[in-house]
Design a protein around this motif. Structure first.
Motif, PDB file in Angstrom:
ATOM      1  N   ALA A 167      27.957  46.998  40.424  1.00 33.18           N
ATOM      2  CA  ALA A 167      27.327  46.479  39.207  1.00 33.18           C
ATOM      3  C   ALA A 167      27.175  47.524  38.118  1.00 33.18           C
ATOM      4  CB  ALA A 167      25.974  45.859  39.538  1.00 33.18           C
ATOM      5  N   ARG A 168      26.852  48.756  38.494  1.00 38.24           N
ATOM      6  CA  ARG A 168      26.615  49.795  37.487  1.00 38.24           C
ATOM      7  C   ARG A 168      27.902  50.393  36.950  1.00 38.24           C
ATOM      8  NH1 ARG A 168      23.036  53.596  41.042  1.00 38.24           N
ATOM      9  NH2 ARG A 168      22.216  51.544  41.531  1.00 38.24           N
ATOM     10  N   ARG A 169      29.041  49.908  37.424  1.00 38.18           N
ATOM     11  CA  ARG A 169      30.329  50.453  36.994  1.00 38.18           C
ATOM     12  C   ARG A 169      31.104  49.501  36.086  1.00 38.18           C
ATOM     13  NH1 ARG A 169      28.041  54.443  38.470  1.00 38.18           N
ATOM     14  NH2 ARG A 169      28.645  55.786  40.213  1.00 38.18           N
ATOM     15  N   THR A 170      30.452  48.413  35.661  1.00 34.63           N
ATOM     16  CA  THR A 170      31.146  47.466  34.803  1.00 34.63           C
ATOM     17  C   THR A 170      30.127  46.756  33.925  1.00 34.63           C
ATOM     18  OG1 THR A 170      32.766  45.649  34.792  1.00 34.63           O
ATOM     19  CG2 THR A 170      31.046  45.559  36.479  1.00 34.63           C
ATOM     20  N   HIS A 171      30.596  45.852  33.068  1.00 34.34           N
ATOM     21  CA  HIS A 171      29.709  45.074  32.202  1.00 34.34           C
ATOM     22  C   HIS A 171      28.757  44.247  33.047  1.00 34.34           C
ATOM     23  CE1 HIS A 171      28.564  41.781  29.476  1.00 34.34           C
ATOM     24  NE2 HIS A 171      28.849  42.610  28.491  1.00 34.34           N
ATOM     25  N   GLU A 172      27.529  44.071  32.560  1.00 29.17           N
ATOM     26  CA  GLU A 172      26.523  43.403  33.386  1.00 29.17           C
ATOM     27  C   GLU A 172      26.897  41.972  33.762  1.00 29.17           C
ATOM     28  OE1 GLU A 172      25.078  42.820  29.075  1.00 29.17           O
ATOM     29  OE2 GLU A 172      26.119  44.353  30.259  1.00 29.17           O
ATOM     30  N   LEU A 173      27.609  41.255  32.895  1.00 29.13           N
ATOM     31  CA  LEU A 173      28.025  39.899  33.238  1.00 29.13           C
ATOM     32  C   LEU A 173      29.278  39.916  34.116  1.00 29.13           C
ATOM     33  CD1 LEU A 173      27.412  38.046  29.848  1.00 29.13           C
ATOM     34  CD2 LEU A 173      25.895  38.271  31.828  1.00 29.13           C
ATOM     35  N   ALA A 174      30.175  40.859  33.823  1.00 35.76           N
ATOM     36  CA  ALA A 174      31.363  40.995  34.668  1.00 35.76           C
ATOM     37  C   ALA A 174      30.970  41.363  36.087  1.00 35.76           C
ATOM     38  CB  ALA A 174      32.300  42.058  34.090  1.00 35.76           C
ATOM     39  N   ALA A 175      29.871  42.079  36.245  1.00 34.77           N
ATOM     40  CA  ALA A 175      29.427  42.480  37.578  1.00 34.77           C
ATOM     41  C   ALA A 175      29.121  41.278  38.454  1.00 34.77           C
ATOM     42  CB  ALA A 175      28.199  43.373  37.468  1.00 34.77           C
ATOM     43  N   VAL A 176      28.538  40.248  37.871  1.00 39.31           N
ATOM     44  CA  VAL A 176      28.201  39.047  38.637  1.00 39.31           C
ATOM     45  C   VAL A 176      29.475  38.325  39.067  1.00 39.31           C
ATOM     46  CG1 VAL A 176      26.890  36.891  38.635  1.00 39.31           C
ATOM     47  CG2 VAL A 176      26.061  38.859  37.332  1.00 39.31           C
ATOM     48  N   ALA A 177      30.421  38.184  38.141  1.00 35.15           N
ATOM     49  CA  ALA A 177      31.696  37.563  38.474  1.00 35.15           C
ATOM     50  C   ALA A 177      32.464  38.388  39.499  1.00 35.15           C
ATOM     51  CB  ALA A 177      32.543  37.390  37.206  1.00 35.15           C
ATOM     52  N   ALA A 178      32.402  39.718  39.375  1.00 37.25           N
ATOM     53  CA  ALA A 178      33.097  40.589  40.325  1.00 37.25           C
ATOM     54  C   ALA A 178      32.523  40.430  41.722  1.00 37.25           C
ATOM     55  CB  ALA A 178      33.003  42.045  39.874  1.00 37.25           C
ATOM     56  N   SER A 179      31.221  40.311  41.822  1.00 38.01           N
ATOM     57  CA  SER A 179      30.593  40.127  43.131  1.00 38.01           C
ATOM     58  C   SER A 179      31.056  38.827  43.772  1.00 38.01           C
ATOM     59  CB  SER A 179      29.070  40.129  42.979  1.00 38.01           C
ATOM     60  OG  SER A 179      28.447  39.938  44.225  1.00 38.01           O
ATOM     61  N   ARG A 180      31.124  37.772  42.969  1.00 36.61           N
ATOM     62  CA  ARG A 180      31.609  36.478  43.473  1.00 36.61           C
ATOM     63  C   ARG A 180      33.050  36.590  43.957  1.00 36.61           C
ATOM     64  NH1 ARG A 180      34.513  32.082  42.075  1.00 36.61           N
ATOM     65  NH2 ARG A 180      33.663  29.990  42.517  1.00 36.61           N
ATOM     66  N   ALA A 181      33.903  37.230  43.142  1.00 35.37           N
ATOM     67  CA  ALA A 181      35.314  37.375  43.513  1.00 35.37           C
ATOM     68  C   ALA A 181      35.467  38.241  44.754  1.00 35.37           C
ATOM     69  CB  ALA A 181      36.096  37.979  42.345  1.00 35.37           C
ATOM     70  N   ALA A 182      34.646  39.281  44.873  1.00 37.74           N
ATOM     71  CA  ALA A 182      34.702  40.146  46.052  1.00 37.74           C
ATOM     72  C   ALA A 182      34.350  39.361  47.307  1.00 37.74           C
ATOM     73  CB  ALA A 182      33.757  41.331  45.886  1.00 37.74           C
ATOM     74  N   TYR A 183      33.371  38.484  47.203  1.00 34.61           N
ATOM     75  CA  TYR A 183      32.982  37.648  48.344  1.00 34.61           C
ATOM     76  C   TYR A 183      34.135  36.730  48.752  1.00 34.61           C
ATOM     77  CZ  TYR A 183      29.772  34.981  51.315  1.00 34.61           C
ATOM     78  OH  TYR A 183      29.152  34.384  52.386  1.00 34.61           O
ATOM     79  N   VAL A 184      34.822  36.166  47.759  1.00 32.10           N
ATOM     80  CA  VAL A 184      36.006  35.352  48.049  1.00 32.10           C
ATOM     81  C   VAL A 184      37.046  36.173  48.801  1.00 32.10           C
ATOM     82  CG1 VAL A 184      37.979  34.149  47.005  1.00 32.10           C
ATOM     83  CG2 VAL A 184      35.667  33.769  46.110  1.00 32.10           C
ATOM     84  N   GLY A 185      37.231  37.437  48.388  1.00 31.02           N
ATOM     85  CA  GLY A 185      38.245  38.301  48.976  1.00 31.02           C
ATOM     86  C   GLY A 185      37.879  38.905  50.312  1.00 31.02           C
ATOM     87  N   GLY A 186      36.653  38.694  50.793  1.00 32.46           N
ATOM     88  CA  GLY A 186      36.315  39.166  52.138  1.00 32.46           C
ATOM     89  C   GLY A 186      35.090  40.040  52.262  1.00 32.46           C
ATOM     90  N   PHE A 187      34.448  40.409  51.147  1.00 33.26           N
ATOM     91  CA  PHE A 187      33.215  41.187  51.242  1.00 33.26           C
ATOM     92  C   PHE A 187      32.096  40.304  51.808  1.00 33.26           C
ATOM     93  CE2 PHE A 187      35.568  44.281  49.189  1.00 33.26           C
ATOM     94  CZ  PHE A 187      34.823  45.422  48.912  1.00 33.26           C
ATOM     95  N   THR A 188      31.114  40.936  52.435  1.00 28.93           N
ATOM     96  CA  THR A 188      30.077  40.165  53.118  1.00 28.93           C
ATOM     97  C   THR A 188      28.743  40.128  52.384  1.00 28.93           C
ATOM     98  OG1 THR A 188      29.485  42.125  54.404  1.00 28.93           O
ATOM     99  CG2 THR A 188      31.068  40.605  55.392  1.00 28.93           C
ATOM    100  N   SER A 189      28.521  41.054  51.457  1.00 32.40           N
ATOM    101  CA  SER A 189      27.235  41.108  50.763  1.00 32.40           C
ATOM    102  C   SER A 189      27.404  41.855  49.453  1.00 32.40           C
ATOM    103  CB  SER A 189      26.174  41.789  51.642  1.00 32.40           C
ATOM    104  OG  SER A 189      26.582  43.096  51.996  1.00 32.40           O
ATOM    105  N   THR A 190      26.343  41.853  48.648  1.00 32.87           N
ATOM    106  CA  THR A 190      26.364  42.520  47.356  1.00 32.87           C
ATOM    107  C   THR A 190      25.025  43.198  47.104  1.00 32.87           C
ATOM    108  OG1 THR A 190      26.651  42.207  44.954  1.00 32.87           O
ATOM    109  CG2 THR A 190      25.599  40.411  46.159  1.00 32.87           C
ATOM    110  N   SER A 191      25.042  44.194  46.252  1.00 35.61           N
ATOM    111  CA  SER A 191      23.797  44.826  45.825  1.00 35.61           C
ATOM    112  C   SER A 191      23.240  44.151  44.579  1.00 35.61           C
ATOM    113  CB  SER A 191      24.041  46.315  45.528  1.00 35.61           C
ATOM    114  OG  SER A 191      24.892  46.467  44.402  1.00 35.61           O
TER     115      SER A 191
END
Length: 442
Positions: A167-191
């Protein structure tokens, strides 16, 4: 999962200005020319995969459905367009009543794709379809890039869980979308708590180096954290001396200590030393979590290390070197008049420079070999061969402007696991190569 699944109220603003200026000027000119109401077909595809990638991952489809549904020109937006003189009064009147009333077909979210795959098809009048170009590409290019990176990292990690923490490495709104996409790709959790709130993704986190530095001694910081969060917490052990920190951590929390986190140094070497030390101290069940600018290659290099989980930030939210998929949104067919019964004629850009495209409303199917493994992405504009009829990839997502259904993220995530498993084994190799299966046009 989205907020509707959670029963949480979220004020969703209009998405109508997530577009480019020229979409509206094209609309104005088409309205004046009498061509705006011609039936049209637009398709989203990419001409090539990012260099070295073997497959792409469709992600962001659920967000596209939300964006189309909320694409409205409210009074504030119309006032902005009027004040800037972007379009004329007649166009403003048309925009005031805008509601997408067409159809959207697409690859299901979590599915894999290849060069030329028509991963989304938007059908309706030229006027209503052309306005959606930018917002659709913005979502799919970003989310699919993150999901592809996440998929590669997930494959490299095997059964070990992955924590999204970018989250701290991208735009605050992009961070939310990135977390969602990461979960789709196989990540299990987010900060990221916003991602947890909006999409129901499990959230995790304990402390940073600042918490240790706040206290007079590392021992005091560990004691405060264990007293507050319990023995199952994760203690960060590389602020000062790792060996001393591990010793202190186990002394304070006991062998029930949940995990230690290592965020710097030679992770392979340090992980082995920490595992040995934990075992000698009787903390056999204490897990080791590693962070520190990991990507899929670093994760793969730690496969033999006694690591239990990975935390990934910068490399994930930047697509591990490929922050976009280079998807385009092209008109591939249009009617010759505004008559709703007029036949569709294929159209395509034919200029040089590697930007040509194939005209016509397309279907796509994945041909399997005798072992049930994908061997080709087959794309056509005519009748679907009988042997491919049950292997078609496009499903209807929106009919007559109405979203047909929304899927929980866990369903999407499971679909990706199945789709990736259906590819040849070389799909998961991290060495550079071409798309794992060819694209065939028939």
């Amino acid at each position: 999962m989205n907020t509707a699944d959670l029963g949480l109220p979220v004020d969703v603003p209009s998405t109508s200005l997530f577009t480019d200026h020229y979409e509206l000027t094209m609309l104005q000119a088409a309205l004046k020319a009498g061509t705006a109401e011609r039936r049209s077909v637009f398709e989203v595809f990419t001409r090539r995969l990012p260099e070295g990638r073997r497959y792409g991952v469709v992600a962001g489809t659920g967000r596209v459905l939300d964006a189309v549904e909320n694409f409205r020109f409210d009074p504030a937006v119309l006032g902005f367009l009027r004040e800037r003189g972007i379009v004329n009064a007649e166009t403003l009147d048309w925009l005031a009543g805008y509601r997408f009333s067409g159809d959207v077909w697409g690859y299901q979210e979590g599915e894999v794709y290849f060069p030329g795959s028509p991963i989304m098809r938007v059908e309706g009048t030229f006027a209503e379809c052309v306005l959606l170009e930018t917002v659709i590409l913005s979502i799919l290019n970003h989310d699919s890039a993150i999901a592809a990176a996440a998929s590669r990292m997930s494959s490299a990690a095997g059964e070990r869980p992955l924590i999204e923490m970018g989250a701290r490495r991208t735009h605050e709104l992009a961070a939310v979308a990135a977390s969602r996409a990461a979960y789709v790709g196989g990540f299990t959790s987010t900060s990221d708590l916003a991602a947890g709130f909006r999409y129901g993704i499990p959230t995790v986190g304990t402390s940073a180096h600042a918490f240790t530095l706040l206290h007079d001694r590392e021992r005091d910081a560990f004691t405060a954290q264990v007293d507050s969060l319990g023995r199952n917490t994760t203690l960060l052990v590389d602020t000062y001396d790792v060996a001393e920190a591990v010793r202190t951590a186990v002394e304070i929390a006991g062998p029930e200590l949940g995990a230690v986190r290592i965020d710097s140094g030679d992770l392979l070497l340090v992980a082995h030393r920490v595992r040995q030390q934990l075992d000698e101290l009787g903390a056999h069940a204490t897990r080791i979590i590693v962070t520190s600018d990991l990507d899929e290659y670093a994760i793969a290099s730690l496969a033999a290390a006694p690591v239990d989980a990975y935390g990934v930030g910068t490399q994930l939210v930047t697509g591990s070197g490929h922050p976009t998929c280079s998807m385009v949104y092209k008109l591939v067919a249009r009617a010759e008049s505004a008559d709703s019964t007029a036949a569709l004629a294929p159209v395509a850009k034919k200029s040089s420079g590697g930007k040509t495209s194939v005209g016509g409303r397309k279907w796509a199917a994945r041909r399997l070999d005798e072992h049930g493994v994908a061997e080709a992405e087959v794309i056509g504009t005519g009748p679907v061969p009988d042997e491919l009829r049950e292997r078609q990839l496009l499903v209807r997502l929106i009919k007559d402007g109405q979203v047909l259904s929304r899927e929980p993220l866990d369903v999407v995530r499971d679909r990706h696991v199945a789709a990736r498993a259906n590819l040849p084994l070389s799909a998961t190799q991290l060495s550079r190569g071409e798309a794992v299966i060819p694209t065939e046009y028939v």
